[in-house]
Scaffold this motif. Structure first.
Motif, PDB file in Angstrom:
ATOM      1  N   ILE A  97       0.774  -1.179   0.048  1.00 34.79           N
ATOM      2  CA  ILE A  97      -0.039   0.086   0.141  1.00 34.79           C
ATOM      3  C   ILE A  97       0.872   1.335   0.049  1.00 34.79           C
ATOM      4  O   ILE A  97       0.501   2.087  -0.364  1.00 34.79           O
ATOM      5  CB  ILE A  97      -0.973  -0.132   1.169  1.00 34.79           C
ATOM      6  CG1 ILE A  97      -1.987   0.871   1.017  1.00 34.79           C
ATOM      7  CG2 ILE A  97      -0.265   0.200   2.493  1.00 34.79           C
ATOM      8  CD1 ILE A  97      -3.191   1.055   2.030  1.00 34.79           C
ATOM      9  N   ASP A  98       2.090   1.099   0.527  1.00 33.07           N
ATOM     10  CA  ASP A  98       2.933   2.381   0.477  1.00 33.07           C
ATOM     11  C   ASP A  98       4.006   2.381  -0.496  1.00 33.07           C
ATOM     12  O   ASP A  98       4.828   3.250  -0.404  1.00 33.07           O
ATOM     13  CB  ASP A  98       3.675   2.469   1.942  1.00 33.07           C
ATOM     14  CG  ASP A  98       4.561   1.026   2.202  1.00 33.07           C
ATOM     15  OD1 ASP A  98       4.292   0.200   1.299  1.00 33.07           O
ATOM     16  OD2 ASP A  98       5.199   1.169   3.111  1.00 33.07           O
ATOM     17  N   GLN A  99       3.777   1.725  -1.399  1.00 35.80           N
ATOM     18  CA  GLN A  99       4.650   1.293  -2.597  1.00 35.80           C
ATOM     19  C   GLN A  99       4.070   2.061  -3.953  1.00 35.80           C
ATOM     20  O   GLN A  99       3.204   2.046  -4.122  1.00 35.80           O
ATOM     21  CB  GLN A  99       5.122   0.015  -3.325  1.00 35.80           C
ATOM     22  CG  GLN A  99       5.788  -0.315  -4.193  1.00 35.80           C
ATOM     23  CD  GLN A  99       5.898  -1.854  -4.639  1.00 35.80           C
ATOM     24  OE1 GLN A  99       5.570  -2.661  -3.817  1.00 35.80           O
ATOM     25  NE2 GLN A  99       6.730  -2.020  -5.662  1.00 35.80           N
ATOM     26  N   PRO A 100       4.985   3.006  -4.314  1.00 32.46           N
ATOM     27  CA  PRO A 100       4.599   3.893  -5.591  1.00 32.46           C
ATOM     28  C   PRO A 100       4.229   2.880  -6.681  1.00 32.46           C
ATOM     29  O   PRO A 100       4.572   1.747  -7.049  1.00 32.46           O
ATOM     30  CB  PRO A 100       5.832   4.562  -6.099  1.00 32.46           C
ATOM     31  CG  PRO A 100       6.417   4.620  -4.826  1.00 32.46           C
ATOM     32  CD  PRO A 100       6.459   3.320  -4.111  1.00 32.46           C
ATOM     33  N   LEU A 101       2.936   3.212  -7.368  1.00 29.24           N
ATOM     34  CA  LEU A 101       2.674   2.634  -8.495  1.00 29.24           C
ATOM     35  C   LEU A 101       3.261   3.171  -9.916  1.00 29.24           C
ATOM     36  O   LEU A 101       3.381   4.231 -10.256  1.00 29.24           O
ATOM     37  CB  LEU A 101       1.051   2.564  -8.516  1.00 29.24           C
ATOM     38  CG  LEU A 101       0.496   2.078  -7.294  1.00 29.24           C
ATOM     39  CD1 LEU A 101      -1.197   2.328  -7.498  1.00 29.24           C
ATOM     40  CD2 LEU A 101       0.372   0.509  -7.151  1.00 29.24           C
ATOM     41  N   PRO A 102       3.295   2.012 -10.764  1.00 29.77           N
ATOM     42  CA  PRO A 102       3.849   2.553 -12.199  1.00 29.77           C
ATOM     43  C   PRO A 102       2.726   3.019 -12.899  1.00 29.77           C
ATOM     44  O   PRO A 102       1.467   2.484 -12.878  1.00 29.77           O
ATOM     45  CB  PRO A 102       4.374   1.270 -12.755  1.00 29.77           C
ATOM     46  CG  PRO A 102       3.652   0.029 -12.133  1.00 29.77           C
ATOM     47  CD  PRO A 102       3.361   0.660 -10.781  1.00 29.77           C
TER      48      PRO A 102
ATOM     49  N   ILE B 236       4.008   2.517 -22.257  1.00 29.36           N
ATOM     50  CA  ILE B 236       5.360   2.566 -21.877  1.00 29.36           C
ATOM     51  C   ILE B 236       5.256   3.283 -20.467  1.00 29.36           C
ATOM     52  O   ILE B 236       4.603   4.264 -20.148  1.00 29.36           O
ATOM     53  CB  ILE B 236       5.911   3.555 -22.849  1.00 29.36           C
ATOM     54  CG1 ILE B 236       5.972   2.747 -24.208  1.00 29.36           C
ATOM     55  CG2 ILE B 236       7.447   3.785 -22.611  1.00 29.36           C
ATOM     56  CD1 ILE B 236       6.795   3.606 -25.228  1.00 29.36           C
ATOM     57  N   GLN B 237       5.985   2.632 -19.677  1.00 28.66           N
ATOM     58  CA  GLN B 237       6.124   3.245 -18.289  1.00 28.66           C
ATOM     59  C   GLN B 237       6.801   4.585 -18.088  1.00 28.66           C
ATOM     60  O   GLN B 237       7.973   4.655 -18.542  1.00 28.66           O
ATOM     61  CB  GLN B 237       6.780   2.344 -17.334  1.00 28.66           C
ATOM     62  CG  GLN B 237       6.654   2.689 -15.719  1.00 28.66           C
ATOM     63  CD  GLN B 237       7.327   1.845 -14.865  1.00 28.66           C
ATOM     64  OE1 GLN B 237       7.509   0.554 -15.544  1.00 28.66           O
ATOM     65  NE2 GLN B 237       7.477   2.066 -13.641  1.00 28.66           N
ATOM     66  N   LYS B 238       6.178   5.687 -17.749  1.00 24.99           N
ATOM     67  CA  LYS B 238       6.702   6.929 -17.697  1.00 24.99           C
ATOM     68  C   LYS B 238       6.925   7.479 -16.437  1.00 24.99           C
ATOM     69  O   LYS B 238       7.637   8.591 -16.314  1.00 24.99           O
ATOM     70  CB  LYS B 238       6.045   7.776 -18.627  1.00 24.99           C
ATOM     71  CG  LYS B 238       5.996   7.301 -20.270  1.00 24.99           C
ATOM     72  CD  LYS B 238       7.222   7.904 -20.867  1.00 24.99           C
ATOM     73  CE  LYS B 238       7.178   7.656 -22.219  1.00 24.99           C
ATOM     74  NZ  LYS B 238       8.404   7.928 -22.854  1.00 24.99           N
ATOM     75  N   MET B 239       5.900   7.081 -15.351  1.00 25.09           N
ATOM     76  CA  MET B 239       5.859   7.789 -14.269  1.00 25.09           C
ATOM     77  C   MET B 239       5.698   6.730 -13.098  1.00 25.09           C
ATOM     78  O   MET B 239       5.433   5.605 -13.321  1.00 25.09           O
ATOM     79  CB  MET B 239       4.646   9.023 -14.046  1.00 25.09           C
ATOM     80  CG  MET B 239       4.970   9.837 -15.172  1.00 25.09           C
ATOM     81  SD  MET B 239       3.415  11.081 -15.283  1.00 25.09           S
ATOM     82  CE  MET B 239       2.702  10.168 -16.654  1.00 25.09           C
TER      83      MET B 239
END
Length: 325
Positions: free
Chosen positions: A289-294, A300-303
């Motif tokens: 839950i505290d991990q950033p999501l792609p 294409i993964q940008k952020m």
């Protein structure tokens, strides 16, 4: 067969020549018109390599920039067209400039040597008349008179504007700083190079309604020697791109609709477990839950982002942009 003639054969040949029996007229080769090409012996020592893509880019950029500047100074639309580059001897360049001449000497720092800029005389008188409030359309007598001090000061404004635009045009090839040295009315007093030295002449056609004239830029080959590789290479800087088209392309790119996908996580579940699922069952994902999501843009993964609520709707806040390796 022997390649040497005997004495009897020599006597017979000489006798035939004296009597006219032997034709001594040399045979003329049959040349077709298409095989005959003119040859300029005067410019034989001048290099035939006239293609300088880098310098052509400079000339085009200078023509565009000086067109707008000169139109603002004269309050009239001026059209400037760059013509093909020519190589010639310096003395031939000076000999074809009539008196009085609006010939201006300058340097391209840090390049060595002198360069010349020349406005056709009838253009100069037209510029002066427009600066003083006239129409600039009268047919003035050019031959046999010189420029007054006031006229020279007025035309220097145009020269300084031209050198400023020339500095901008050279930025894509090599940064230079034009330094004005002096002006000459008689071309014979502007011998800043050796008479037989080869120079690069750039010609520009200037058109003001029904008036046409030429602007000449003359560079010595020795001056351009340090940047020769750049001038001969098909190089074009990004500054040469039309800013209007750049803005239009950026506007089109901004209006393109793209798909954004934010996967919350994944889990491996067997088919048997799927069939046994019921309302209220929980599937545990591999993401914390505290991990950033792609965040994927068009696959294409940008952020990287984090989930949240914005104005009552589910949203994702961008916390980091990913750079390509």
């Amino acid at each position: 067969m022997s390649e040497l003639l005997s004495q009897e054969e020599i006597d017979a040949l000489l006798s035939g020549i004296d009597e006219g029996a032997v034709d001594t007229t040399p045979e003329q080769p049959d040349y077709a018109d298409k095989d005959i090409r003119p040859f300029d012996f005067r410019n034989y020592t001048v290099s035939a390599r006239l293609k300088m893509p880098g310098l052509e880019v400079v000339n085009d950029y200078f023509a565009r920039g000086f067109r707008g500047t000169l139109s603002s100074l004269l309050r009239e639309v001026v059209d400037i067209i760059a013509l093909p580059i020519k190589l010639e001897r310096f003395k031939d360049f000076l000999n074809r400039i009539p008196v009085p001449a609006s010939l201006h000497i300058f340097k391209l720092e840090p390049l060595r040597g002198y360069c010349l800029l020349n406005f056709e005389s009838r253009l100069v008188f037209t510029f002066v008349e427009r600066f003083l409030g006239g129409s600039g359309r009268r047919m003035l007598r050019v031959e046999g008179r010189e420029f007054t001090i006031i006229e020279q000061r007025l035309i220097k404004r145009v020269v300084e504007a031209a050198l400023s635009e020339l500095e901008k045009a050279w930025r894509g090839i090599h940064p230079v700083k034009p330094q004005y040295v002096r002006s000459e009315i008689n071309p014979q007093f502007a011998r800043v190079l050796q008479p037989d030295e080869t120079v690069v002449v750039c010609t520009f056609n200037l058109e003001l309604e029904d008036l046409k004239g030429e602007l000449l830029l003359c560079y010595g080959l020795g001056t351009l020697q340090p940047v020769k590789a750049k001038l001969y290479s098909p190089f074009q800087s990004e500054e040469d791109a039309d800013p209007y088209w750049r803005e239009q392309l950026e506007e089109i790119i901004r209006s393109v609709v793209v798909d954004i996908l934010v996967p919350l996580g994944s889990a491996e579940v067997s088919g048997k477990d799927v069939l046994e699922l019921s309302v209220g069952d929980i599937i545990e994902l591999d993401a914390k839950i505290d991990q950033p999501l792609p965040v994927y843009v068009e696959g294409i993964q940008k952020m990287l982002g984090e989930l949240g609520i914005y104005r009552g709707r589910k949203a994702i806040r961008v916390i980091e942009f990913l750079k390509e390796e």
